[in-house]
Design an enzyme around this catalytic site. Sequence first.
Site, PDB file in Angstrom:
ATOM      1  N   GLY A 106      79.639  93.369 -26.011  1.00 21.60           N
ATOM      2  CA  GLY A 106      79.810  94.399 -27.188  1.00 21.60           C
ATOM      3  C   GLY A 106      78.890  95.301 -27.413  1.00 21.60           C
ATOM      4  O   GLY A 106      77.731  95.026 -27.199  1.00 21.60           O
ATOM      5  N   ARG A 114      72.270  83.902 -38.101  1.00 20.86           N
ATOM      6  CA  ARG A 114      72.765  84.921 -37.849  1.00 20.86           C
ATOM      7  C   ARG A 114      74.333  84.796 -38.483  1.00 20.86           C
ATOM      8  O   ARG A 114      75.145  83.943 -38.023  1.00 20.86           O
ATOM      9  CB  ARG A 114      73.027  85.108 -36.453  1.00 20.86           C
ATOM     10  CG  ARG A 114      73.536  86.430 -36.164  1.00 20.86           C
ATOM     11  CD  ARG A 114      73.977  86.906 -34.643  1.00 20.86           C
ATOM     12  NE  ARG A 114      74.797  87.974 -34.465  1.00 20.86           N
ATOM     13  CZ  ARG A 114      75.758  88.025 -33.719  1.00 20.86           C
ATOM     14  NH1 ARG A 114      76.478  87.061 -33.043  1.00 20.86           N
ATOM     15  NH2 ARG A 114      76.422  89.430 -33.761  1.00 20.86           N
ATOM     16  N   GLY A 120      75.628  96.169 -24.938  1.00 19.87           N
ATOM     17  CA  GLY A 120      75.901  94.723 -24.273  1.00 19.87           C
ATOM     18  C   GLY A 120      77.372  94.904 -23.709  1.00 19.87           C
ATOM     19  O   GLY A 120      78.054  95.625 -23.677  1.00 19.87           O
ATOM     20  N   GLU A 125      66.850  89.712 -31.623  1.00 24.36           N
ATOM     21  CA  GLU A 125      67.593  89.299 -32.731  1.00 24.36           C
ATOM     22  C   GLU A 125      66.979  88.062 -33.359  1.00 24.36           C
ATOM     23  O   GLU A 125      66.851  88.021 -34.468  1.00 24.36           O
ATOM     24  CB  GLU A 125      68.918  89.421 -32.591  1.00 24.36           C
ATOM     25  CG  GLU A 125      69.546  90.916 -32.277  1.00 24.36           C
ATOM     26  CD  GLU A 125      71.207  90.657 -31.686  1.00 24.36           C
ATOM     27  OE1 GLU A 125      71.952  91.046 -32.405  1.00 24.36           O
ATOM     28  OE2 GLU A 125      71.179  90.347 -30.517  1.00 24.36           O
ATOM     29  N   HIS A 150      76.184  94.697 -35.443  1.00 23.82           N
ATOM     30  CA  HIS A 150      74.560  94.585 -34.568  1.00 23.82           C
ATOM     31  C   HIS A 150      73.697  94.973 -35.492  1.00 23.82           C
ATOM     32  O   HIS A 150      72.586  95.652 -34.900  1.00 23.82           O
ATOM     33  CB  HIS A 150      74.882  95.740 -33.457  1.00 23.82           C
ATOM     34  CG  HIS A 150      75.718  94.956 -32.314  1.00 23.82           C
ATOM     35  ND1 HIS A 150      76.742  95.981 -31.775  1.00 23.82           N
ATOM     36  CD2 HIS A 150      75.918  93.809 -31.734  1.00 23.82           C
ATOM     37  CE1 HIS A 150      77.494  95.377 -30.685  1.00 23.82           C
ATOM     38  NE2 HIS A 150      77.087  94.058 -30.751  1.00 23.82           N
ATOM     39  N   ASN A 160      72.556  80.539 -34.376  1.00 22.23           N
ATOM     40  CA  ASN A 160      73.624  81.481 -34.189  1.00 22.23           C
ATOM     41  C   ASN A 160      75.134  80.412 -33.906  1.00 22.23           C
ATOM     42  O   ASN A 160      75.134  80.082 -32.948  1.00 22.23           O
ATOM     43  CB  ASN A 160      73.729  82.494 -32.985  1.00 22.23           C
ATOM     44  CG  ASN A 160      74.735  83.356 -33.039  1.00 22.23           C
ATOM     45  OD1 ASN A 160      75.855  83.272 -33.695  1.00 22.23           O
ATOM     46  ND2 ASN A 160      74.590  84.678 -32.234  1.00 22.23           N
ATOM     47  N   GLY A 220      71.923  94.063 -23.189  1.00 20.90           N
ATOM     48  CA  GLY A 220      71.973  93.898 -21.821  1.00 20.90           C
ATOM     49  C   GLY A 220      72.152  94.880 -20.920  1.00 20.90           C
ATOM     50  O   GLY A 220      71.302  94.971 -19.647  1.00 20.90           O
ATOM     51  N   VAL A 221      73.130  95.833 -20.804  1.00 26.61           N
ATOM     52  CA  VAL A 221      73.328  96.872 -20.173  1.00 26.61           C
ATOM     53  C   VAL A 221      72.308  98.069 -20.273  1.00 26.61           C
ATOM     54  O   VAL A 221      71.599  98.419 -19.468  1.00 26.61           O
ATOM     55  CB  VAL A 221      74.569  97.495 -20.457  1.00 26.61           C
ATOM     56  CG1 VAL A 221      74.956  98.674 -19.586  1.00 26.61           C
ATOM     57  CG2 VAL A 221      75.572  96.466 -20.082  1.00 26.61           C
ATOM     58  N   GLY A 222      72.010  98.347 -21.626  1.00 26.66           N
ATOM     59  CA  GLY A 222      71.010  99.398 -21.931  1.00 26.66           C
ATOM     60  C   GLY A 222      69.671  99.195 -21.519  1.00 26.66           C
ATOM     61  O   GLY A 222      68.837  99.903 -21.191  1.00 26.66           O
ATOM     62  N   GLU A 223      69.117  97.735 -21.550  1.00 23.07           N
ATOM     63  CA  GLU A 223      67.859  97.240 -20.931  1.00 23.07           C
ATOM     64  C   GLU A 223      67.705  97.084 -19.713  1.00 23.07           C
ATOM     65  O   GLU A 223      66.648  97.505 -19.106  1.00 23.07           O
ATOM     66  CB  GLU A 223      67.494  96.019 -21.816  1.00 23.07           C
ATOM     67  CG  GLU A 223      67.424  95.966 -23.271  1.00 23.07           C
ATOM     68  CD  GLU A 223      67.392  94.609 -23.825  1.00 23.07           C
ATOM     69  OE1 GLU A 223      66.954  93.818 -23.056  1.00 23.07           O
ATOM     70  OE2 GLU A 223      67.589  94.450 -24.943  1.00 23.07           O
ATOM     71  N   ASP A 266      81.912  92.793 -16.750  1.00 17.12           N
ATOM     72  CA  ASP A 266      80.581  92.795 -16.767  1.00 17.12           C
ATOM     73  C   ASP A 266      80.136  94.257 -16.100  1.00 17.12           C
ATOM     74  O   ASP A 266      80.572  94.473 -14.911  1.00 17.12           O
ATOM     75  CB  ASP A 266      80.021  91.802 -15.775  1.00 17.12           C
ATOM     76  CG  ASP A 266      78.710  91.431 -15.745  1.00 17.12           C
ATOM     77  OD1 ASP A 266      77.774  92.375 -15.673  1.00 17.12           O
ATOM     78  OD2 ASP A 266      77.973  90.256 -16.298  1.00 17.12           O
ATOM     79  N   HIS A 303      73.270 100.200 -28.582  1.00 19.85           N
ATOM     80  CA  HIS A 303      73.142  98.807 -28.281  1.00 19.85           C
ATOM     81  C   HIS A 303      74.334  98.633 -27.297  1.00 19.85           C
ATOM     82  O   HIS A 303      75.458  98.369 -27.788  1.00 19.85           O
ATOM     83  CB  HIS A 303      73.042  98.147 -29.531  1.00 19.85           C
ATOM     84  CG  HIS A 303      73.304  96.644 -29.345  1.00 19.85           C
ATOM     85  ND1 HIS A 303      72.433  95.640 -29.769  1.00 19.85           N
ATOM     86  CD2 HIS A 303      74.158  95.582 -28.922  1.00 19.85           C
ATOM     87  CE1 HIS A 303      72.526  94.277 -29.466  1.00 19.85           C
ATOM     88  NE2 HIS A 303      73.739  94.289 -29.198  1.00 19.85           N
ATOM     89  N   ARG A 353      86.755  95.047 -25.027  1.00 21.39           N
ATOM     90  CA  ARG A 353      87.357  95.623 -26.469  1.00 21.39           C
ATOM     91  C   ARG A 353      87.735  97.317 -26.069  1.00 21.39           C
ATOM     92  O   ARG A 353      86.949  97.765 -25.214  1.00 21.39           O
ATOM     93  CB  ARG A 353      86.484  95.534 -27.596  1.00 21.39           C
ATOM     94  CG  ARG A 353      86.219  94.323 -28.057  1.00 21.39           C
ATOM     95  CD  ARG A 353      85.264  94.115 -29.251  1.00 21.39           C
ATOM     96  NE  ARG A 353      84.609  92.886 -29.421  1.00 21.39           N
ATOM     97  CZ  ARG A 353      83.442  92.452 -29.757  1.00 21.39           C
ATOM     98  NH1 ARG A 353      82.600  93.473 -29.962  1.00 21.39           N
ATOM     99  NH2 ARG A 353      83.287  91.388 -29.885  1.00 21.39           N
TER     100      ARG A 353
END
Length: 397
Positions: A210, A89, A208, A384, A178, A6, A330-333, A281, A206, A239
């Site tokens: 982003g 990626r 994170g 990913e 994503h 990446n 990150g956040v969702g998990e 964060d 998704h 964003r």
Amino acid sequence: MILVVNAGSSSIKFKLYKSTGQAEPTPFVEGLAERITVDGALTLKIEGIKKEYNDKMPNHEAAVQAILNRFQENNVIKDVNDIKGVGFRIVHGGVKVVKPVVLDATMKKVVEDNIKLAPLHNPGALTAINAFEKNMPNAKLVGCFDTSFHQTMPPKNYLYPIPYEWFEEYSARKYGFHGISFDYITQKTAKIINKPVDKINLIICHLGNGASLCCVKAGKSFDTSMGLTPLAGIMMGTRTGDIDPSLHQYIAKQTGLDLEQITDILNKKSGLLGISGISSDMRDITAAVEQNNQKAALTLDMWSQRIADFIVKYANLLEGKVDAIILTAGVGENSRVANESILDKVKILNIKYDDKAMASGYDDYIKVSSSQSQYEIYKIRTDEELMICNETLKFLK
């Protein structure tokens, strides 16, 4: 071995996988080459052991040489030919790329042509591709694009209500991002619930720094929240997500800032950071909420409401035939508070989560919906890099 890359304008993040062909490929080396064109810094983590080097990296070619030299020095590889494939990626493939591809001259030209749509990401990817090609002439180079999964969206979902010639002449449309993660989660969920991929309907969140959502219908992207750029959709770490486009003109008149300066602020100083004034964060936001910080509470409320609204919208697009709602990235998990804040705001759907499951630790995935829930809800760890590795392997068979 397969190397997954990446690359940005001044960095190359990578992960090296072993593949026996008998089981899932396993990563055993990961690292980051950064400060390329400045002075250079290389970090390797080999089976958990971290090593740091100050290799000079005046350009991406030198960075690739440094990575390969350190691989050999640490007996990771005997020579570069041990690495059979390199998977990249790449953010933007435009409308022409609908699946992973071998990065030959034609496809590199596609990456170059789409720099106008991803000026911050595609140039670095293209530079890295050329650098690896020069240093590893025998390896198969494969590109996996964040936009390709969304090329199955119907025109009614990807077109903007703007003059049609803007779409025809300038490719102005929704692309979505994503996609590699959404593709991985779609395939993973199909295995979890034991249903064919082409029969599965999902709402994938998704989440994170982003963040975006995807409405998956019959295993394919039907709609997604990000648009022409990753600035659209839900509120994110820095964003804005969706806003009135006239805001640019208004702020320009009030402040004297130009279009690029305003867009930069909307990308880098807005979202969670902009409203809270604390952090981009979510961990910092939720910690501040627990300390009764009112701006943090407002930030979490705004963020979760926008995601809840998209969940309801996508359930409607799927006519209520939803196999699962997925929380990932990150956040969702990981964030119980953030996830519960979202689900508590989905009022019109009868979804219920299990408190104990939501707070439980897990390795790969966990079902967090209760037995009374209309739809199943899962937290699933996205991968990913593994997705890119597996796609690259397909071209070596």
